[in-house]
Design a protein around this motif. Structure first.
Motif, mmCIF file in Angstrom:
data_model
loop_
_atom_site.group_PDB
_atom_site.id
_atom_site.type_symbol
_atom_site.label_atom_id
_atom_site.label_comp_id
_atom_site.label_asym_id
_atom_site.label_seq_id
_atom_site.Cartn_x
_atom_site.Cartn_y
_atom_site.Cartn_z
ATOM 1 N N ALA A 172 -32.384 20.120 9.870
ATOM 2 C CA ALA A 172 -33.105 21.387 10.013
ATOM 3 C C ALA A 172 -32.504 22.373 9.026
ATOM 4 C CB ALA A 172 -33.003 21.924 11.438
ATOM 5 N N PHE A 173 -33.343 22.982 8.216
ATOM 6 C CA PHE A 173 -32.846 23.985 7.282
ATOM 7 C C PHE A 173 -32.257 25.149 8.070
ATOM 8 C CE2 PHE A 173 -33.190 27.484 4.208
ATOM 9 C CZ PHE A 173 -32.541 26.882 3.126
ATOM 10 N N TYR A 174 -31.142 25.665 7.617
ATOM 11 C CA TYR A 174 -30.404 26.675 8.393
ATOM 12 C C TYR A 174 -31.193 27.975 8.547
ATOM 13 C CZ TYR A 174 -27.131 30.246 9.731
ATOM 14 O OH TYR A 174 -26.532 31.300 10.384
ATOM 15 N N ASN A 175 -31.165 28.497 9.771
ATOM 16 C CA ASN A 175 -31.566 29.867 10.047
ATOM 17 C C ASN A 175 -30.719 30.349 11.217
ATOM 18 O OD1 ASN A 175 -33.160 29.652 12.717
ATOM 19 N ND2 ASN A 175 -34.083 28.045 11.443
ATOM 20 N N SER A 176 -30.754 31.631 11.487
ATOM 21 C CA SER A 176 -29.847 32.210 12.475
ATOM 22 C C SER A 176 -30.090 31.685 13.891
ATOM 23 C CB SER A 176 -29.961 33.740 12.471
ATOM 24 O OG SER A 176 -31.291 34.139 12.758
ATOM 25 N N ASP A 177 -31.260 31.100 14.135
ATOM 26 C CA ASP A 177 -31.522 30.513 15.447
ATOM 27 C C ASP A 177 -30.606 29.334 15.740
ATOM 28 O OD1 ASP A 177 -33.536 32.352 15.851
ATOM 29 O OD2 ASP A 177 -35.148 30.989 15.254
ATOM 30 N N LEU A 178 -30.019 28.752 14.684
ATOM 31 C CA LEU A 178 -29.133 27.603 14.853
ATOM 32 C C LEU A 178 -27.680 28.002 15.092
ATOM 33 C CD1 LEU A 178 -30.463 25.237 12.016
ATOM 34 C CD2 LEU A 178 -31.021 25.176 14.457
ATOM 35 N N ASP A 179 -27.386 29.288 15.085
ATOM 36 C CA ASP A 179 -25.992 29.719 15.167
ATOM 37 C C ASP A 179 -25.301 29.259 16.454
ATOM 38 O OD1 ASP A 179 -26.108 30.873 12.721
ATOM 39 O OD2 ASP A 179 -26.204 32.954 13.425
ATOM 40 N N SER A 180 -26.038 29.156 17.527
ATOM 41 C CA SER A 180 -25.430 28.764 18.802
ATOM 42 C C SER A 180 -25.388 27.251 18.992
ATOM 43 C CB SER A 180 -26.207 29.399 19.966
ATOM 44 O OG SER A 180 -27.550 28.937 19.980
ATOM 45 N N VAL A 202 -21.968 27.217 7.165
ATOM 46 C CA VAL A 202 -22.649 28.120 8.094
ATOM 47 C C VAL A 202 -21.862 28.160 9.403
ATOM 48 C CG1 VAL A 202 -24.887 27.600 7.062
ATOM 49 C CG2 VAL A 202 -24.132 26.308 9.062
ATOM 50 N N PRO A 203 -22.107 29.158 10.256
ATOM 51 C CA PRO A 203 -21.321 29.318 11.494
ATOM 52 C C PRO A 203 -21.509 28.162 12.477
ATOM 53 C CG PRO A 203 -22.549 31.329 10.961
ATOM 54 C CD PRO A 203 -23.062 30.268 10.054
ATOM 55 N N ASN A 204 -20.496 27.970 13.323
ATOM 56 C CA ASN A 204 -20.540 27.012 14.421
ATOM 57 C C ASN A 204 -20.913 25.621 13.917
ATOM 58 O OD1 ASN A 204 -20.376 26.032 17.060
ATOM 59 N ND2 ASN A 204 -22.470 26.640 17.584
ATOM 60 N N SER A 205 -20.166 25.154 12.936
ATOM 61 C CA SER A 205 -20.505 23.863 12.337
ATOM 62 C C SER A 205 -19.247 23.127 11.897
ATOM 63 C CB SER A 205 -21.433 24.061 11.138
ATOM 64 O OG SER A 205 -20.793 24.830 10.124
ATOM 65 N N VAL A 206 -19.385 21.823 11.771
ATOM 66 C CA VAL A 206 -18.368 20.982 11.141
ATOM 67 C C VAL A 206 -18.727 20.891 9.671
ATOM 68 C CG1 VAL A 206 -17.278 18.717 11.087
ATOM 69 C CG2 VAL A 206 -18.048 19.675 13.273
ATOM 70 N N ILE A 230 -22.099 14.876 16.619
ATOM 71 C CA ILE A 230 -23.190 15.833 16.363
ATOM 72 C C ILE A 230 -24.278 15.158 15.523
ATOM 73 C CG2 ILE A 230 -23.781 18.025 15.248
ATOM 74 C CD1 ILE A 230 -20.869 18.913 15.834
ATOM 75 N N GLU A 231 -25.520 15.340 15.925
ATOM 76 C CA GLU A 231 -26.646 14.686 15.250
ATOM 77 C C GLU A 231 -27.423 15.625 14.337
ATOM 78 O OE1 GLU A 231 -27.680 11.404 15.474
ATOM 79 O OE2 GLU A 231 -25.767 11.055 16.474
ATOM 80 N N LEU A 232 -27.224 16.934 14.470
ATOM 81 C CA LEU A 232 -27.988 17.902 13.682
ATOM 82 C C LEU A 232 -27.282 18.186 12.363
ATOM 83 C CD1 LEU A 232 -30.295 19.955 13.352
ATOM 84 C CD2 LEU A 232 -28.862 21.620 14.577
ATOM 85 N N VAL A 233 -27.999 18.004 11.251
ATOM 86 C CA VAL A 233 -27.498 18.259 9.904
ATOM 87 C C VAL A 233 -28.235 19.477 9.353
ATOM 88 C CG1 VAL A 233 -27.278 17.331 7.564
ATOM 89 C CG2 VAL A 233 -27.053 15.810 9.555
ATOM 90 N N THR A 234 -27.503 20.375 8.700
ATOM 91 C CA THR A 234 -28.151 21.558 8.131
ATOM 92 C C THR A 234 -27.561 21.902 6.774
ATOM 93 O OG1 THR A 234 -28.941 23.790 8.679
ATOM 94 C CG2 THR A 234 -26.602 23.343 9.086
ATOM 95 N N THR A 262 -27.675 11.623 2.013
ATOM 96 C CA THR A 262 -26.626 10.624 2.228
ATOM 97 C C THR A 262 -26.197 10.581 3.689
ATOM 98 O OG1 THR A 262 -25.837 10.833 -0.053
ATOM 99 C CG2 THR A 262 -24.276 9.960 1.571
ATOM 100 N N VAL A 263 -25.969 11.744 4.289
ATOM 101 C CA VAL A 263 -25.559 11.781 5.693
ATOM 102 C C VAL A 263 -26.669 11.231 6.591
ATOM 103 C CG1 VAL A 263 -24.905 13.289 7.603
ATOM 104 C CG2 VAL A 263 -23.938 13.669 5.334
ATOM 105 N N LEU A 264 -27.915 11.580 6.323
ATOM 106 C CA LEU A 264 -29.031 11.076 7.121
ATOM 107 C C LEU A 264 -29.229 9.572 6.939
ATOM 108 C CD1 LEU A 264 -31.703 13.877 6.526
ATOM 109 C CD2 LEU A 264 -30.234 13.602 8.520
ATOM 110 N N HIS A 265 -29.030 9.107 5.711
ATOM 111 C CA HIS A 265 -29.294 7.707 5.378
ATOM 112 C C HIS A 265 -28.177 6.792 5.857
ATOM 113 C CE1 HIS A 265 -32.125 5.172 3.296
ATOM 114 N NE2 HIS A 265 -31.193 4.616 2.561
#
Length: 346
Positions: free
Chosen positions: A4-12, A22-26, A65-69, A83-86
């Motif tokens: 999912a392309f990053y937006n502020s809705d993903l911050d949590s 981006v915030p709250n991420s590995v 974690i399964e979500l990549v941004t 690469t990460v998805l594949h």
């Protein structure tokens, strides 16, 4: 995994921040300030991603974690996400992926195919004001200009075919590749040249005017041929000179990889060039007798340091010759290094 392309809705939401940070991420990123696990760090985010998918500790590193941004679209960004998805099958294209990422983020020339892949994905950094911005491939697939989020949707499914059949995309890279080829040929033929000053790690790059005129370019309006310069210059500061009818255009840049946190390529410290600017402006004023143009600090681009500008803020024509400017730059760099060494010994 999903993207999912990053937006502020993903911050949590916990996520893997691939290339951007981006915030709250590995983090799996080479951007400055990243917190990427040390065992997978590399010079490009794509190589970091390859290290991740090859790691026996992949699940631990991703913390399940399964979500990549990512927060921007460019060659290194989309190739690292892909690469990460594949996953491990991406390792079959290990060398092609890294070379294309280096072409995109660092303007480096490893193979023609790698440069062409990057041109197809993100376009050229040696552009004309008339050129369209954004991804040529995404624009072609959509039939219109698209934003970064949509570009990911369009380009991700094309990555493997692009890496393995880049000639199928020739209409998208042909014009930009021609401009790069002209610049590379000028170095091969000796009309453009590099003089290295290894004591101060300075490269003086003198560009042939036909790099621009043969392609309909003007060095005061168009970007320098970064790919060709990176292929030939080895210093940690680039003094780039191009002749004009009235003199020379000048810009001083750091190497194009230097904006990133690198592991193999040397870290390049930003220099205090204020005394140099004073010196060059005094010399210029004595020669030109005008203050309408001048040597100015410039950080408008990720690796730019200094430009000689006209009254409208564009590259202007200096009266100083390249060897004269290079000598002044060498003196300034030597003085800076001597001051730094003296400070360390106090």
């Amino acid at each position: 995994m999903r993207f999912a392309f990053y937006n502020s809705d993903l911050d949590s939401v916990p996520k893997l921040s691939v290339d951007g940070t981006v915030p709250n991420s590995v983090h799996f990123s080479h951007w400055q300030g990243n917190e990427t696990p040390a065992e997978v760090k590399a010079d490009t985010s794509t190589e970091i991603a390859l290290n991740l998918v090859a790691s026996p500790r992949r699940s631990e590193l991703t913390k399940g974690i399964e979500l990549v941004t990512n927060n921007h679209f460019d060659t290194d960004g989309i190739l690292s996400v892909w690469t990460v998805l594949h996953g491990p099958p991406a390792l079959d294209l290990h060398d092609q992926l890294i070379a294309a990422a280096e072409a995109g983020d660092f303007s480096e020339f490893t193979t023609e195919a790698a440069v062409r892949v990057s041109l197809t994905i993100q376009g050229s950094n040696q552009v004309s004001p008339e050129d369209e911005s954004g991804s040529p491939l995404a624009r072609k697939l959509a039939g219109e200009q698209v934003d970064d989020a949509r570009a990911y949707e369009l380009v991700l499914p094309e990555v493997e075919h692009l890496l393995t059949h880049v000639n199928d995309y020739e209409p998208l890279w042909r014009a930009a590749w021609k401009r790069i080829a002209i610049a590379l040929d000028s170095f091969a033929g000796g009309t453009s040249s590099v003089t290295e000053f290894p004591d101060v790690k300075l490269s003086l790059i003198t560009l042939a005017p036909d790099i621009f005129s043969a392609a309909g370019f003007n060095p005061t309006r168009h970007a320098a041929p970064y790919t060709a310069i990176s292929h030939h210059a080895h210093g940690q500061l680039y003094l780039i000179a191009t002749p004009l009818a009235q003199g020379w255009t000048y810009r001083i840049d750091y190497p194009y990889y230097s904006w990133a946190e690198t592991q193999v390529r040397p870290r390049v410290a930003r220099r205090n060039l204020t005394p140099l600017l004073t010196d060059l402006n005094e010399l210029e004023s004595n020669r030109a007798g005008t203050n309408c143009t001048g040597w100015k600090a410039d950080s408008g681009e990720m690796t730019s340091a200094v430009k000689f500008l006209d009254g409208q803020g564009r590259l202007g024509a200096s009266t100083l010759a390249p060897d004269e400017v290079a000598a002044r730059v060498c003196l300034a760099l030597s003085a800076t290094e001597a001051t730094a060494a003296g400070t360390q010994h106090r």
